[in-house]
Design an enzyme around this catalytic site. Structure first.
Site, mmCIF file in Angstrom:
data_model
loop_
_atom_site.group_PDB
_atom_site.id
_atom_site.type_symbol
_atom_site.label_atom_id
_atom_site.label_comp_id
_atom_site.label_asym_id
_atom_site.label_seq_id
_atom_site.Cartn_x
_atom_site.Cartn_y
_atom_site.Cartn_z
ATOM 1 N N GLU A 1 0.816 -1.213 0.000
ATOM 2 C CA GLU A 1 0.000 0.000 0.000
ATOM 3 C C GLU A 1 0.847 1.258 0.000
ATOM 4 O OE1 GLU A 1 -3.033 -0.129 3.014
ATOM 5 O OE2 GLU A 1 -3.821 -2.021 2.291
ATOM 6 N N ASP B 1 -3.346 -0.879 12.530
ATOM 7 C CA ASP B 1 -4.204 -2.007 12.162
ATOM 8 C C ASP B 1 -3.409 -3.256 12.516
ATOM 9 O OD1 ASP B 1 -5.844 -3.940 11.197
ATOM 10 O OD2 ASP B 1 -5.897 -3.224 9.115
ATOM 11 N N GLU C 1 -7.173 -0.994 15.016
ATOM 12 C CA GLU C 1 -8.084 -1.833 14.218
ATOM 13 C C GLU C 1 -7.764 -3.314 14.447
ATOM 14 O OE1 GLU C 1 -8.250 -0.428 10.179
ATOM 15 O OE2 GLU C 1 -8.575 -2.443 9.384
ATOM 16 N N ASP D 1 -12.587 -4.586 11.414
ATOM 17 C CA ASP D 1 -12.480 -4.771 9.955
ATOM 18 C C ASP D 1 -12.816 -6.229 9.652
ATOM 19 O OD1 ASP D 1 -11.777 -4.993 7.295
ATOM 20 O OD2 ASP D 1 -9.633 -4.738 7.611
ATOM 21 N N LYS E 1 -15.817 -1.287 3.829
ATOM 22 C CA LYS E 1 -15.189 -1.672 2.562
ATOM 23 C C LYS E 1 -16.288 -2.259 1.682
ATOM 24 C CE LYS E 1 -10.611 -3.067 4.334
ATOM 25 N NZ LYS E 1 -9.859 -4.225 4.889
ATOM 26 N N ARG F 1 -8.776 -1.229 -0.267
ATOM 27 C CA ARG F 1 -8.170 -2.540 -0.052
ATOM 28 C C ARG F 1 -6.693 -2.451 -0.415
ATOM 29 N NH1 ARG F 1 -12.039 -6.453 1.466
ATOM 30 N NH2 ARG F 1 -10.118 -7.274 2.361
ATOM 31 N N SER F 2 -5.954 -3.515 -0.119
ATOM 32 C CA SER F 2 -4.522 -3.493 -0.465
ATOM 33 C C SER F 2 -4.312 -3.617 -1.975
ATOM 34 C CB SER F 2 -3.774 -4.577 0.292
ATOM 35 O OG SER F 2 -4.418 -5.824 0.142
ATOM 36 N N LYS G 1 -9.509 5.812 4.911
ATOM 37 C CA LYS G 1 -8.241 5.071 4.970
ATOM 38 C C LYS G 1 -7.963 4.513 3.577
ATOM 39 C CE LYS G 1 -6.378 0.838 7.102
ATOM 40 N NZ LYS G 1 -6.718 -0.480 7.668
HETATM 41 P P1 PGA Z 1 -6.666 -5.923 2.790
HETATM 42 O O1 PGA Z 1 -6.129 -5.115 4.047
HETATM 43 O O2 PGA Z 1 -7.264 -4.985 1.826
HETATM 44 O O3 PGA Z 1 -5.430 -6.616 2.290
HETATM 45 O O4 PGA Z 1 -7.656 -6.920 3.328
HETATM 46 C C1 PGA Z 1 -6.571 -3.855 4.432
HETATM 47 C C2 PGA Z 1 -6.944 -3.848 5.899
HETATM 48 O O5 PGA Z 1 -6.760 -4.860 6.609
HETATM 49 O O6 PGA Z 1 -7.471 -2.852 6.379
HETATM 50 ZN ZN ZN Z 2 -7.754 -4.087 8.491
#
Ligand code: PGA
Ligand code: ZN
Length: 441
Positions: free
Chosen positions: A214, A251, A294, A321, A346, A375-376, A397
């Site tokens: 990220e 997080d 988080e 999350d 999300k 998301r990542s 975020k």
């Molecule tokens: P992810 O991570 O998009 O890889 O699930 C983002 C997060 O945990 O906030």
């Molecule tokens: Zn998270």
């Protein structure tokens, strides 16, 4: 003036590529009025088990991650079901997608197929009305963007670990928030300085090793707390008062290294039980200016999640999350159990905009705050910025302060702030004072 004809004329689906070079779904919605909308879905790496399903083809090509089935669903079943529907009624359109899939987690059509259409439809409706998406969403919420717009307090990653950096640290995101900033633009300026100084700190320690998924600095540290210490140093060296101007948000993404109440810190070669992890986090909160944590515990550790909230929920934002997966019912359940006080939103954890919005509504009902999140695996798509502002969520975020799939979002929010001018309020420090679930503690 007659209203534009916002009924769907046809859909287009195409495979595009995300920030990790993996296939993902883009949908285009074409309306009778001639207006069009387009959206690309993101993809997670540290996913909650109760998230809606992202449909992938399997097989040899692209590591099994191709999305031809999801694309075929958009072109086939979904197109047949939604053609002629009015995109001005997002709730009805999304209800049609949910009913058409017919499973609790979009496992038949794929949340990547349904969300692409859901988001593209919102873009098309906004375009037909000649409005930016945030203003269209705000109007549907009854928020007058000319009088009452709320610009989000950003949560920005400085070091990126966990599943986003080959598990180089156990903790996933070491982030900053700038509650002391006077505007969104100033929060970004301050973050740019902290990010730059964090890079210099890494360089001096001979630990500069590029960036993670990220855009945060690759966390080449000997222990998890060392990253916290380096982040505090970077805040100070950038010239900010820790805690007042710039605070730390984490997080933990604990589901990635723990289940059944056992947590394995690989970097430190030790294992903790739930209360051991809670103790470690509470100790960190005494030593560092942390305002938000988080997923402090794993998604299967609800009782410990509640114990942590009991211990720290009045002074800390505690975010679910993987634990809440943007699900309205899970938010109500967590509130009844006293676990967490904030939910991450999300859209691809649910698969439609309306279900994500329902989660935000549930959060407000139970007195939880919320953070709209990327998301990542991302793209140039900036829809989540419009959601954060149009729904008046107050926090955003999107990863770090590098890589264009991240900067596209920060820069879009800057443009919106400029456009709204003095009619917009920056959420700023008020974020930490307006969370009734925390006051209740
Ligand atoms: P992810 O991570 O998009 O890889 O699930 C983002 C997060 O945990 O906030
Ligand atoms: Zn998270």
């Amino acid at each position: 003036m007659t209203a534009p004809d916002t009924r769907i004329h046809h859909l287009v689906a195409r495979r595009v590529w995300d920030s990790r070079g993996r296939p993902t779904v883009e949908a285009e919605v074409h309306l009778h009025s001639g207006a069009t909308g387009r959206a690309i879905v993101p993809a997670g790496a540290s996913r909650g088990t109760r998230e809606a399903l992202e449909l992938r083809d399997g097989g040899a090509a692209f590591g099994g991650l191709d999305v031809q089935q999801a694309l075929a669903h958009v072109r086939g079943e979904i197109a047949a079901a939604v053609t002629g529907l009015d995109t001005a009624d997002q709730a009805a359109l999304d209800a049609r997608l949910v009913a058409l899939d017919g499973t609790p987690n979009k496992q038949r059509l794929g949340a990547n197929a349904t969300l692409a259409v859901s988001m593209a439809a919102a873009h098309a409706a906004a375009a037909a009305h000649g409005l930016p998406l945030y203003a269209w969403l705000g109007r549907q919420q009854g928020i007058d963007m000319q009088a009452n717009a709320l610009l989000p307090l950003p949560q920005i990653q400085i070091f990126g670990g966990g599943a986003h950096a080959g598990r180089r640290t156990d903790i996933q995101d070491f982030m900053v928030q700038c509650p002391g900033a006077a505007s969104f633009a100033e929060a970004l300026e301050w973050t740019a300085e902290v990010y730059r100084h964090a890079g210099l700190v890494m360089q001096e320690r001979g630990a500069l090793a590029g960036v993670a998924d990220e855009g945060g600095w690759w966390p080449a540290f000997g222990g998890n707390e060392e990253a916290l210490e380096a982040l505090l140093r970077a805040i100070e060296r950038a010239g900010f008062v820790p805690g007042e101007q710039v605070s730390i948000a984490l997080d933990i993404a604990a589901s990635e290294f723990g289940r059944g109440g056992r947590y394995r810190l690989g970097l430190e070669g030790r294992e903790l039980d739930s209360d051991g992890l809670i103790e470690m986090l509470l100790r960190w909160c005494e030593r560092y200016p942390i305002t938000s944590i988080e997923d402090p515990l794993a998604e299967d550790d609800a009782a410990a999640f509640a114990r942590f909230t009991q211990a720290a929920g009045t002074r800390l934002q505690i975010v679910g999350d993987d634990f809440l997966v943007s699900d309205a019912a899970l938010v109500r359940e967590a509130a009844a159990a006293g676990a967490a006080n904030t939910v991450l939103l999300k859209p691809n954890q649910r698969g439609t905009l309306s279900e994500t919005l329902a989660c935000w509504r549930a959060a407000r009902e139970v007195g939880y705050a919320a953070i709209v999140s990327a998301r990542s695996g991302e793209s140039e798509d900036t829809t989540i910025v419009d959601l954060a502002i149009g729904w008046g969520v107050g926090q955003l975020k999107v990863g770090s302060f590098a890589r264009s799939e991240r900067m596209a979002k920060w820069n879009e929010a800057l443009r919106i702030e400029e456009r709204l001018g003095t009619s917009a309020r920056f959420a700023g420090a008020a974020v930490f004072g307006r969370n009734p679930a925390r006051a209740r503690g």
